[in-house]
Structure formats: structure tokens, C-alpha cells
Design an enzyme around this catalytic site. Structure first.
Site, short mmCIF file in Angstrom:
data_model
loop_
_atom_site.label_atom_id
_atom_site.label_comp_id
_atom_site.label_asym_id
_atom_site.label_seq_id
_atom_site.Cartn_x
_atom_site.Cartn_y
_atom_site.Cartn_z
N LYS A 96 -23.16 20.25 11.77
CA LYS A 96 -22.36 21.00 12.67
C LYS A 96 -21.03 21.10 12.41
O LYS A 96 -20.18 22.08 12.37
CB LYS A 96 -22.88 20.65 14.31
CG LYS A 96 -22.53 21.52 15.40
CD LYS A 96 -23.12 21.25 16.75
CE LYS A 96 -22.85 19.89 17.19
NZ LYS A 96 -23.47 18.72 16.84
N THR A 109 -19.59 20.00 9.79
CA THR A 109 -19.37 20.54 8.62
C THR A 109 -19.27 22.20 8.51
O THR A 109 -18.29 22.62 7.65
CB THR A 109 -20.46 20.04 7.69
OG1 THR A 109 -20.48 18.70 7.72
CG2 THR A 109 -20.16 20.69 6.16
N ARG A 154 -13.46 17.55 18.60
CA ARG A 154 -13.51 16.41 19.46
C ARG A 154 -13.16 15.27 18.28
O ARG A 154 -13.34 15.18 16.95
CB ARG A 154 -14.68 16.27 20.23
CG ARG A 154 -15.87 15.72 19.31
CD ARG A 154 -16.39 16.50 18.45
NE ARG A 154 -17.30 15.99 17.36
CZ ARG A 154 -16.96 15.62 16.18
NH1 ARG A 154 -15.78 15.47 15.70
NH2 ARG A 154 -17.88 15.22 15.24
N LYS A 161 -25.30 6.83 13.02
CA LYS A 161 -24.94 8.27 12.77
C LYS A 161 -23.58 8.41 11.70
O LYS A 161 -23.65 9.38 11.03
CB LYS A 161 -24.39 9.16 13.85
CG LYS A 161 -24.20 10.46 14.08
CD LYS A 161 -24.02 10.98 15.44
CE LYS A 161 -24.10 12.55 15.39
NZ LYS A 161 -22.70 12.95 14.80
N ALA A 168 -22.19 14.50 23.77
CA ALA A 168 -23.03 15.46 24.69
C ALA A 168 -24.12 14.92 25.36
O ALA A 168 -24.74 15.58 26.23
CB ALA A 168 -22.82 16.79 24.09
N PHE A 226 -23.99 17.63 19.93
CA PHE A 226 -25.40 17.59 19.59
C PHE A 226 -26.19 19.05 19.69
O PHE A 226 -25.48 19.82 19.43
CB PHE A 226 -26.07 16.60 20.76
CG PHE A 226 -26.17 15.24 20.41
CD1 PHE A 226 -26.25 14.63 19.29
CD2 PHE A 226 -24.95 14.39 21.31
CE1 PHE A 226 -26.09 13.25 19.10
CE2 PHE A 226 -24.94 12.96 21.06
CZ PHE A 226 -25.21 12.43 19.78
N PHE A 247 -29.02 23.17 1.86
CA PHE A 247 -29.52 22.08 0.85
C PHE A 247 -29.89 22.34 -0.51
O PHE A 247 -30.84 23.54 -0.47
CB PHE A 247 -30.34 21.18 1.72
CG PHE A 247 -29.79 20.27 2.96
CD1 PHE A 247 -29.68 18.73 2.69
CD2 PHE A 247 -29.09 20.81 3.85
CE1 PHE A 247 -29.02 17.99 3.58
CE2 PHE A 247 -28.66 19.89 4.73
CZ PHE A 247 -28.61 18.60 4.47
N TRP A 250 -20.70 22.93 2.40
CA TRP A 250 -20.66 21.47 1.89
C TRP A 250 -20.60 21.17 0.68
O TRP A 250 -19.50 20.46 0.19
CB TRP A 250 -22.31 20.80 2.31
CG TRP A 250 -22.19 19.37 2.03
CD1 TRP A 250 -21.92 18.64 3.17
CD2 TRP A 250 -22.45 18.62 0.70
NE1 TRP A 250 -22.13 17.30 2.45
CE2 TRP A 250 -22.41 17.19 1.09
CE3 TRP A 250 -22.68 19.11 -0.62
CZ2 TRP A 250 -22.58 16.35 0.18
CZ3 TRP A 250 -22.92 18.37 -1.51
CH2 TRP A 250 -22.94 16.90 -1.12
#
Length: 558
Positions: A72, A74, A95, A106, A274, A302, A383, A411
Site C-alpha cells: 500500500k 509502495t 503516516r 512487519k 488502523a 491496513f 510481482f 516497485w
């Protein structure tokens, strides 16, 4: 393959004063540098923007998170870089990361690959000290509360009804439930206590929802810390603590300015999580960003059932902010995980699992469009193992759902890899109308609000309240807090309160075990299932891989 931190450490950063003055037009006297590459913006400058027109607000959210990763942040960074690369005036507004996940499971939260905000190590670690200031302000109030009781308790506080906890920005399960003030009369009155993680502190929520320093101080004064024997609330203002708390937060309230790998500006301010908090960056940062750019890309934590719901039902409701479009992030891998495939097998093509896991994405899309009435685009974070057959199936399912889908490669390619997404977002903003609606109304009872989220957003059939939670709801209604929005604290891994229920479960029961009042922040926290407001470390914490090299470089951070 290079790691995220290796890519970040090879970046050619510009001095933050240059980013501020040349890219955003901020006078240098309003830029307070914290070293060469990060800075705070003064309160005076933020206030001076009041009459400037707002840009367009883009909200990035995601499917229910999985161990496979969604990307998210990224995507938020990649989209911001992409919009700037096609000639648009765009600003990222995020944030701040918490140290708990950085050293826990994480990892960092500054994006990844070639779509990162930098300096990555600073942002993921102490940054500009905002979280430390929040921690100190929170714990000052706790200390003054115990001190008041020790020195006579003039307010008549019932030590059995103290609601204020201490906080620490670290995962530490040993501190969830403790006993304080042991050791005799000189140390106060022994009582049960506990720690939450900093991002779950009401002080964090207050900083994120306050409109100004004055508003922040007033909200701090409204914090309910305890109750008397006759159940009268005791406020932080009655302890005369809110002034000193505001002093500790005087710099933390200022937005932080950094940059992306492609030297585009990014404002980072406020707390995450969140799942147990409202999980959004600060209103001050979002408003400032909207005055400084034509397009602002922000993120809600999230899955969309948590972060986006709270962004809308709490932050937007209270501030008047309105997203123009929602970008819903998913990956082929994560959707296959929701379809029942083991983590080790996600790189193998599996159309059956992808088709089954699509139900999770479908519900999030329907929530954004049908509950909140917001236009939506699906962004697939690409990916290398995604097969053409899987991408084709996902395109077909999204077409049938009537939602646009764009495959993005930010990415690996940075902003260039998300240009198609940027064009689609701009097209939606220019051609589709956003008329935000909420999941519940202000005048609904607290119980009705919880039930609305459970049934409309989570697909639940019912809500089961613990007896104490039911009593607490009735007390809060009687005290006059019934008009407040609700902040659901539950597992991020499922639409339900059971983390093992993947996909899009229906007919389940949301279990509510605890109700907490955040009067200063202006919402009621609803703790569901087994979720903890002080997380624990995993068996092998990320901290075991983080180290400092002989030349002073941070290694192992991801």
C-alpha cells in the site's frame, strides 16, 4: 537483488530546504531542518495557507492484509512519483512508522524497491521525535494522575476506575497487564495498570485530529482519565496536566517534510495501526498538503475495512475532508492466499485460488462504491511470478465487477512503472463524481453504529457484546457521548474478529469485549475479538536482523 535499505542508501538526496523552496514554494524561514534531509514546517506557515484552494485528494487503501504483502505504501509513493513524472503537481502525505513493527514482524513502513520515501532509516526509526513526544505527554498525564492520588486525592478518584494507561513505542507483551506503586506508602497506592503501544494512545489520535495548537490543547484537557466513586468523569484539565502535555507536543504538532527516491516532496505526520487506532496521518498534514499541490496521495492503514472506514467515518466526518477517488491495492499473491493457498506455494500459478480469493477484493470494492459512494480503481502491485493467465483472469473478474484495474510495476521501475495508474486516477477524478456518504449517522446510538459497520462493511450477521461492554455502552450514552463515531479495534487479517477467516466471510458474529472512551479525540474505541492494544514480538523478531556496520550504516532494516 538489492534490498530496500540498499536501494535507499544509494539514493541521491537533495537538501530538504531545496525541496521545500523550489518544489513547494515554502520560504526558507518556515523550514526547520532536522539534519540535511528532513524538516518540520512552522505553525505560522501552515496557518498562512488557510485561504488557498485545495487540490484533489486521492485515498490509497488495500485488501485485507496477508503475510504475502500488498504494498500500500509502495503504491502511494509510486503513484506520487508517477504523477509528477507525467507533469502533474503531486504531493505524498503519509503516516509515520511505529518502532513496534519495525523491530517486530512487519518491518518498516516507508515503501519498498524503487518506490520509497527517504531517508528510509530515519523515517523508520526515531525520525523527528514525534512519537517520543507523544509517549512523554501520555506518560506525564499518567504520572500526574498517580501523584494526585498519592497526595490526598482531592478529586475523589476511585483507584478501581482509572482508565488512563501508560504507553511505549515498542511491542512488549509483558507490559500488557502489570501492578504499579508497589513498595510501601512512599510509592503511592498499588493498583492494576498496563501499557498500550504509542499509536493506540488517545494523545496520538488527538494530535492527528486536531486542527491547530489551540484545538490540540483543548482536546488534551477533555481526556477522561478516571472516574470517582459516584462515576463522575475526571478530566486531564482537572489535573492541570494539559498545558504541560501541550508543551511536550509543541514541535510534534508540526508536519514533517521529506522526499521520495525521485526527489519528489512527501509530508509524513501522525500515527499508524488502523487495526487498534484510527490509523490516519494528521488532519494538519493533509490540509497543508492540499494547499501545496494539485493532487495529494494519502494512505489509510491496513485493509479498507479498517483504515479506509476510519478515514471516512472518523477523519472525514470530523474534518470535512473528502477523497475524490480511492485506489484499492491488491496483489495476485495475496488474493491467492485469501483463496486458501499456503504462503510457500504462492509463486505457483493457481487460477482456482485466485478466483476464490477475489471475493475479498470484491467486497472491499463494493464497500468503497456502495457504502461510501466513492469512485474506485484497483491497482495490482506486480510481482515477477504473476502469470499472464492470472492477470487475465483478474482483469476479467474486475471487468465483470465494473471496476477499472491497472497493473503497476513501481516497485521495480519507480514512478515510470505507475504512470498508467496515474493516468487512470486523473481520468476518474475528471470524469466521475465523488459524493461521500458514511456507514452510519451521527444520531445513531453507539450500538447501532457498531452494528452498521459489522453488517455493512464486515458482512457479519450479528454483534455479540460482552456484558461489561454492553454496560459501558449504556453508561457512555447516559454521559452524553452517544453522538461520537466509533473506532473498531479488531484483527486486520479478516473482515471478522477471527483472524483465521480469510476471503470474504458472511454470517459471522462480531464479538465485542471492551469499550473505551476517547473523549478528547472524539470517538469511542470498540475492542473486538482477541486483538491487543499492546502487541507482542514474534518468535524471531525483525530486530534480530537489524545491525550497525563498522562504518555506521544501518543494515537489515526492511
Amino acid at each position: 537483488m538489492q534490498t530496500d535499505i540498499e536501494i535507499a542508501q544509494q539514493a541521491k538526496l537533495k537538501r530538504i530546504a531545496e525541496i521545500a523552496t523550489q518544489r513547494l514554494g515554502i520560504p526558507e524561514e518556515h523550514v526547520e531542518p532536522y539534519g540535511h534531509y528532513k524538516a518540520k514546517l512552522t505553525n505560522e506557515f501552515v496557518a498562512s495557507l488557510k485561504d488557498k484552494p485545495d487540490g484533489k485528494l486521492i485515498l490509497v487503501t488495500a485488501i485485507s492484509p496477508t503475510p504475502a504483502g500488498e504494498g500500500k505504501t509502495t503504491t502511494t509513493v509510486g503513484l506520487g512519483d508517477a504523477m509528477n513524472s507525467i507533469g502533474k503537481d503531486a504531493l505524498i502525505c503519509l503516516r509515520e512508522p511505529s518502532l513496534g513493527p519495525v523491530f517486530g514482524m512487519k518491518g518498516g513502513a516507508a515503501g519498498g524497491g524503487f518506490a520509497q520515501i527517504v531517508p528510509m532509516e530515519d523515517i523508520n526509526l526515531h525520525f523527528t521525535g514525534d512519537f517520543n513526544a507523544i509517549q512523554l505527554a501520555n506518560n506525564l498525564l499518567a504520572a500526574m494522575l498517580d501523584n494526585h492520588i498519592h497526595h490526598g486525592n482531592d478529586l475523589g478518584i476511585d483507584v478501581r476506575r482509572i482508565t488512563w494507561k501508560r504507553v511505549l513505542d515498542m511491542n512488549d507483551r509483558a507490559l500488557r497487564s502489570i501492578v504499579v506503586s508497589l513498595g510501601g506508602p512512599g510509592n503511592g497506592y498499588p493498583r492494576e495498570d498496563g501499557f498500550d503501544i504509542v499509536v493506540a494512545s488517545e494523545v496520538m489520535a488527538i494530535l492527528c485530529l486536531a486542527e491547530s495548537m489551540t484545538d490540540l490543547k483543548e482536546r488534551l484537557g477533555r481526556i477522561v482519565v478516571a472516574y470517582t466513586r459516584d462515576k463522575k468523569p475526571v478530566l486531564a484539565a482537572e489535573l492541570e496536566a494539559h498545558g504541560a502535555m501541550a508543551v511536550l507536543l509543541k514541535d510534534a504538532v508540526k508536519p514533517n517534510l521529506v522526499q521520495t527516491l525521485e526527489n519528489n516532496p512527501a509530508i509524513i505526520h501522525g500515527g499508524p495501526f488502523a487495526n487498534i487506532a484510527h490509523g490516519c496521518n494528521s488532519v494538519i498534514a493533509t490540509r497543508t498538503s492540499l494547499k501545496l499541490a494539485d493532487y495529494v496521495i494519502t494512505e489509510a492503514g491496513f485493509g479498507a475495512d479498517l483504515g479506509a472506514e476510519k478515514f471516512i467515518d472518523i477523519k472525514c466526518r470530523k474534518s470535512g475532508l473528502r477523497p475524490d477517488v480511492v485506489v484499492l491495492v491488491a496483489t495476485i499473491r495475496a488474493l491467492k492466499f485469501h483463496g486458501g493457498i499456503a504462503l510457500a506455494d504462492l509463486n505457483q500459478e493457481n487460477l482456482t485460488a485466485l478466483d476464490a480469493g477475489f471475493a475479498n477484493l470484491e467486497r472491499h470494492v463494493n464497500n468503497m462504491r456502495n457504502v461510501f459512494n466513492l469512485p474506485c480503481v484497483v491497482s495490482i502491485n506486480h510481482f515477477t511470478h504473476d502469470s499472464e493467465a492470472e492477470l487475465t483472469l483478474l482483469q476479467e473478474r474486475c471487468d465483470a465487477l465494473g471496476v477499472s484495474v491497472v497493473v503497476s510495476k513501481h516497485w521495480a521501475e519507480g514512478g515510470k512503472g505507475a504512470q498508467a495508474l496515474a493516468h487512470k486516477v486523473i481520468d476518474i477524478i475528471e470524469n466521475e463524481k465523488s459524493e461521500l456518504t458514511f456507514a452510519y449517522e451521527d444520531e445513531d446510538s453507539l450500538e447501532q453504529k457498531i452494528e452498521s459497520i459489522a453488517t455493512k462493511i464486515y458482512g457479519a450477521a450479528d454483534v455479540k457484546f460482552d456484558t461489561k461492554a454492553k454496560i459501558r455502552l449504556a453508561e457512555l450514552e447516559k454521559e452524553g457521548h452517544g453522538a461520537l463515531p466509533v473506532c473498531i479495534a479488531k484483527t486486520q487479517y479478516s473482515f471478522s474478529s477471527d483472524p483465521t477467516l480469510k476471503g470474504a466471510p458472511t454470517g459471522h458474529t462480531l464479538t465485542v469485549r471492551e469499550i473505551r472512551l476517547s473523549a478528547g479525540a472524539g470517538f469511542v474505541v470498540v475492542v473486538c475479538g482477541d486483538v491487543m492494544t499492546m502487541p507482542g514480538l514474534p518468535k524471531v523478531p525483525a530486530a534480530t536482523r537489524i545491525d550497525l556496520s563498522a562504518d555506521g550504516k544501518v543494515v537489515g532494516l526492511f
